[in-house]
Design a protein around this motif. Structure first.
Motif, PDB file in Angstrom:
ATOM      1  N   GLU A 293       5.602   5.556   4.298  1.00  0.00           N
ATOM      2  CA  GLU A 293       4.397   5.465   3.371  1.00  0.00           C
ATOM      3  C   GLU A 293       3.941   6.956   3.244  1.00  0.00           C
ATOM      4  O   GLU A 293       3.486   7.308   2.029  1.00  0.00           O
TER       5      GLU A 293
ATOM      6  N   ASP B 196      -4.235  -1.465  -0.934  1.00  0.00           N
ATOM      7  CA  ASP B 196      -3.769  -0.773  -1.845  1.00  0.00           C
ATOM      8  C   ASP B 196      -3.699   0.740  -1.401  1.00  0.00           C
ATOM      9  O   ASP B 196      -2.908   1.516  -1.901  1.00  0.00           O
TER      10      ASP B 196
ATOM     11  N   ARG C 155      -0.718  -0.656   2.947  1.00  0.00           N
ATOM     12  CA  ARG C 155       0.616  -1.011   2.463  1.00  0.00           C
ATOM     13  C   ARG C 155       1.685  -0.982   3.811  1.00  0.00           C
ATOM     14  O   ARG C 155       2.402  -1.865   4.033  1.00  0.00           O
TER      15      ARG C 155
END
Length: 178
Positions: A95, A148, A153
């Motif tokens: 991420e 978010d 995530r």
């Protein structure tokens, strides 16, 4: 313990409380690890050291902590790799666009029970160091960071793996003779 305490207790007392709780969980699960019990204990003490403000270079605490332990303390390679990859850090590294960096510097350990045990210790301990369930811990992380966010995530993607690790450790503990 001195390294983690020196880096976390003053600037990040809540992170220090979490670290102390994770260490307590490690003491409780030592019996399922045999010769690796001391390694788990060290990893539990040091898993979040990368949050220390003076160590936060990339802003990704597993990577920053592992580099600190390797570069400033010449720590054992297995310990450094556990810290770098604790609680499915590779998923969060993706991420953060740091996956290749983390994976090349600190490859995953191929020691499933040791890896699972550190996940168990981390993910059954609240930010304040108290015992919790993995489900409640994941929910708390999602609530604190928001779904978010990078962490939100990551934790949603990692949750099934976290729960499976915790279940494996709980099964190993249940199988121990009383």
């Amino acid at each position: 313990m001195e390294v983690a305490q020196a880096e976390l207790s003053g600037p990040l007392p809540r992170r220090w409380a979490h670290t102390q709780g994770v260490t307590e969980r490690a003491i409780e699960v030592r019996e399922v690890l045999g010769v690796d019990a001391d390694l788990l204990l060290a990893a539990a003490m040091l898993h979040d050291v990368g949050y220390a403000p003076r160590l936060a270079v990339t802003g990704f605490h597993p990577l920053d902590g592992a580099r600190f332990l390797r570069d400033e303390h010449g720590a054992d390679e297995r310990l450094v790799r556990l810290v770098a990859n604790h609680s499915f850090a590779l998923l969060e590294a993706k991420e953060r666009r740091l996956r290749d960096e983390l994976a090349s510097e600190f490859p995953l350990l191929e020691e499933p029970m040791l890896v699972d045990a550190l996940v168990y210790c981390d993910m059954t301990t609240t930010p304040d160091g108290d015992r919790t369930t993995a489900q409640d811990r994941v929910a708390e992380i999602r609530s604190r960071y928001g779904d978010d966010s990078v962490v939100g995530r990551f934790i949603r993607r990692a949750a099934p793996e976290i729960f499976a690790s915790v279940e494996r450790v709980e099964a190993a503990l249940a199988a121990q003779p009383r």
